[in-house]
Each structure stands twice: as structure tokens, then as C-alpha cells.
Write a protein that holds these residues in place. Structure first.
Motif, PDB file in Angstrom:
ATOM      1  N   CYS A  23      52.867  28.496 -18.351  1.00  0.00           N
ATOM      2  CA  CYS A  23      52.291  29.740 -17.817  1.00  0.00           C
ATOM      3  C   CYS A  23      53.347  30.843 -17.882  1.00  0.00           C
ATOM      4  N   ARG A  40      44.116  34.704 -14.708  1.00  0.00           N
ATOM      5  CA  ARG A  40      44.377  33.904 -15.915  1.00  0.00           C
ATOM      6  C   ARG A  40      45.412  32.816 -15.634  1.00  0.00           C
ATOM      7  N   VAL A  41      46.449  33.173 -14.876  1.00  0.00           N
ATOM      8  CA  VAL A  41      47.478  32.179 -14.536  1.00  0.00           C
ATOM      9  C   VAL A  41      46.872  31.066 -13.686  1.00  0.00           C
ATOM     10  N   GLU A  43      43.801  30.068 -13.708  1.00  0.00           N
ATOM     11  CA  GLU A  43      42.983  29.242 -14.592  1.00  0.00           C
ATOM     12  C   GLU A  43      43.858  28.254 -15.366  1.00  0.00           C
ATOM     13  N   GLN A  44      45.025  28.729 -15.809  1.00  0.00           N
ATOM     14  CA  GLN A  44      45.952  27.838 -16.511  1.00  0.00           C
ATOM     15  C   GLN A  44      46.447  26.724 -15.584  1.00  0.00           C
ATOM     16  N   ASP A  47      43.807  24.162 -15.084  1.00  0.00           N
ATOM     17  CA  ASP A  47      43.701  23.307 -16.268  1.00  0.00           C
ATOM     18  C   ASP A  47      44.813  22.263 -16.280  1.00  0.00           C
ATOM     19  N   SER A  53      39.186  23.822 -16.927  1.00  0.00           N
ATOM     20  CA  SER A  53      39.551  24.881 -17.858  1.00  0.00           C
ATOM     21  C   SER A  53      38.586  26.054 -17.762  1.00  0.00           C
TER      22      SER A  53
END
Length: 234
Positions: A23, A40-41, A43-44, A47, A53
Motif C-alpha cells: 500500500c 483505496r488504501v 480496500e487494499q 484485500d 477485494s
């Protein structure tokens, strides 16, 4: 979990560790976080730690959406609800019990620094546990392999034992015959021992008798010689 604590890391360490997790971010993105970037981070991170995901998020938006009267109004909310539940689970596991939607919609540096520090600490803890688990799995596999070797050896010895028992059963009549023959020979030896003992007694008796005859002969010869001497004097 209420007593769970973690160190709040410096920016440099946060950036290094987040990069190692996959990340990557800049210090400016950390110090001046934006909702889009933090989402977004997150979500990473989901995952990485939970296997959730962005594709799963999108799929959940469409799965079962037809049950609503106006699906287009709920398309985003279904996926967002799943995302929020997952991120809350991750935050709870990391020790961030005061996490809220505001940390995503209006992120602030002190809060993001604390959250990322918690996640990094959780990642290190998880890595240690995974390493311990892998060592345990390896030890278990080694024991299982050793058990397999022992089981195979046991089966091999069992087969050999059955073979020996079968062979012994086949040879049992021969062994019994040899035992019977041996018993007969022992009886014969006993009989011969008795006969030998009797012969020894007879021989001893004959030797004594012969000695007596020899002594009597010597006595008679001496008496005859004496008699001849006396006759010659007349």
C-alpha cells in the motif's frame, strides 16, 4: 480487547511498512489524507487481511439488488454496507475500537496515523502468528511423515510375522517328527547307558574272579614247588 494497545509510529516507519504491505503512499498523502485515497488504501488492506477485494465489493452491489423496488437507489448502499462491515472487523482486530465512517469521509492526519499504526502492528502480530502456525504445520507434517514411516515399518514387520508363523506351521510336522525321533534316541541312549553300566559291573566282577584264580594258581604252584622240594630230600 479493551486493554489492547499499540505504538503510534513515526511517518517514516508508517510509509516503509505500508509499502511492504503493498500500500505505497507518499508522506503528503499521509499527512494530508483525502477520502478517495484513504478509501483505496482501506480496500487494499481488506484485500490483504480479509480477502475482500474491490471486485467483491462491486459484485455485492449487483447480487440480489433486484429485490428492491428501485435497484438503482440501492446499488451503491449494498456494496458500501459490506465494505463498512469488513473495515470495522479489521479495525476491531487491529485494536481501533473508535473507528467511524468519519475516518473515511473526513480523514485527519492524527487519526490516520493512529489507524495505520494499529494496522501495521496487527500485520506484524499476524505475521508472527502465521510464522508460528507454519512452524507448527511443518512440525505436524514431519510427525505425520514419521508416523507414516513407523506405520509402514509396522505393516512390514506384521507381514514378516505372518510369514514366519505360516512357515512355522508348515514346518511343524517336521519339527514334531524330529522331536519324536529325538525322544526315541534319548530312550535308546538311556537304555545303552544302563547296558553299559551292567557291562561295567560284569567286567569288574570278571576281573575280580580272574584275580582270585590268579592268586589261587600262584598259591598252588608255590605249594607244589614246596612239595617237590620235600620229596627230593627223602
Amino acid at each position: 480487547m479493551s486493554g489492547y494497545s499499540f505504538p503510534v509510529l513515526e511517518n517514516r516507519e508508517i510509509l516503509e511498512c505500508m509499502s511492504e504491505l503493498g500500500c505505497a503512499m507518499t508522506e503528503e498523502q499521509l499527512v494530508k489524507p483525502s477520502p478517495d485515497h484513504i478509501t483505496r488504501v482501506m480496500e487494499q488492506l481488506l484485500d490483504i487481511f480479509m480477502g475482500f477485494s474491490a471486485d467483491d465489493n462491486a459484485q455485492m452491489r449487483f447480487s440480489g439488488i433486484d429485490v428492491f423496488d428501485h435497484p438503482e437507489l440501492h446499488e451503491f448502499s449494498v456494496g458500501q454496507l459490506a465494505f463498512n462491515r469488513s473495515i470495522m472487523k479489521l479495525m476491531q482486530a487491529s485494536g481501533v475500537h473508535d473507528f467511524s465512517h468519519k475516518d473515511l469521509s473526513k480523514p485527519e492526519y492524527p487519526r490516520i496515523r493512529k489507524i495505520f499504526s494499529a494496522v501495521i502492528n496487527f500485520a506484524k502480530f499476524r505475521e508472527e502468528k502465521v510464522s508460528t502456525f507454519e512452524q507448527f504445520v511443518e512440525a505436524t507434517e514431519n510427525l505425520q511423515n514419521e508416523k507414516s514411516v513407523v506405520d509402514n515399518k509396522f505393516e512390514e514387520l506384521t507381514v514378516q510375522l505372518h510369514q514366519l508363523r505360516a512357515q512355522r506351521k508348515q514346518e511343524e510336522p517336521i519339527i514334531q517328527g524330529l522331536q519324536q525321533e529325538n525322544e526315541k534316541m534319548e530312550e535308546q541312549i538311556k537304555s545303552l547307558n544302563v547296558e553299559q553300566s551292567n557291562l561295567k559291573a560284569k567286567i569288574h566282577e570278571m576281573k575280580q574272579h580272574r584275580q582270585e584264580l590268579s592268586d589261587k594258581r600262584d598259591h598252588d604252584q608255590f605249594a607244589l614247588l614246596t612239595l617237590k622240594t620235600e620229596v627230593s630230600k627223602l
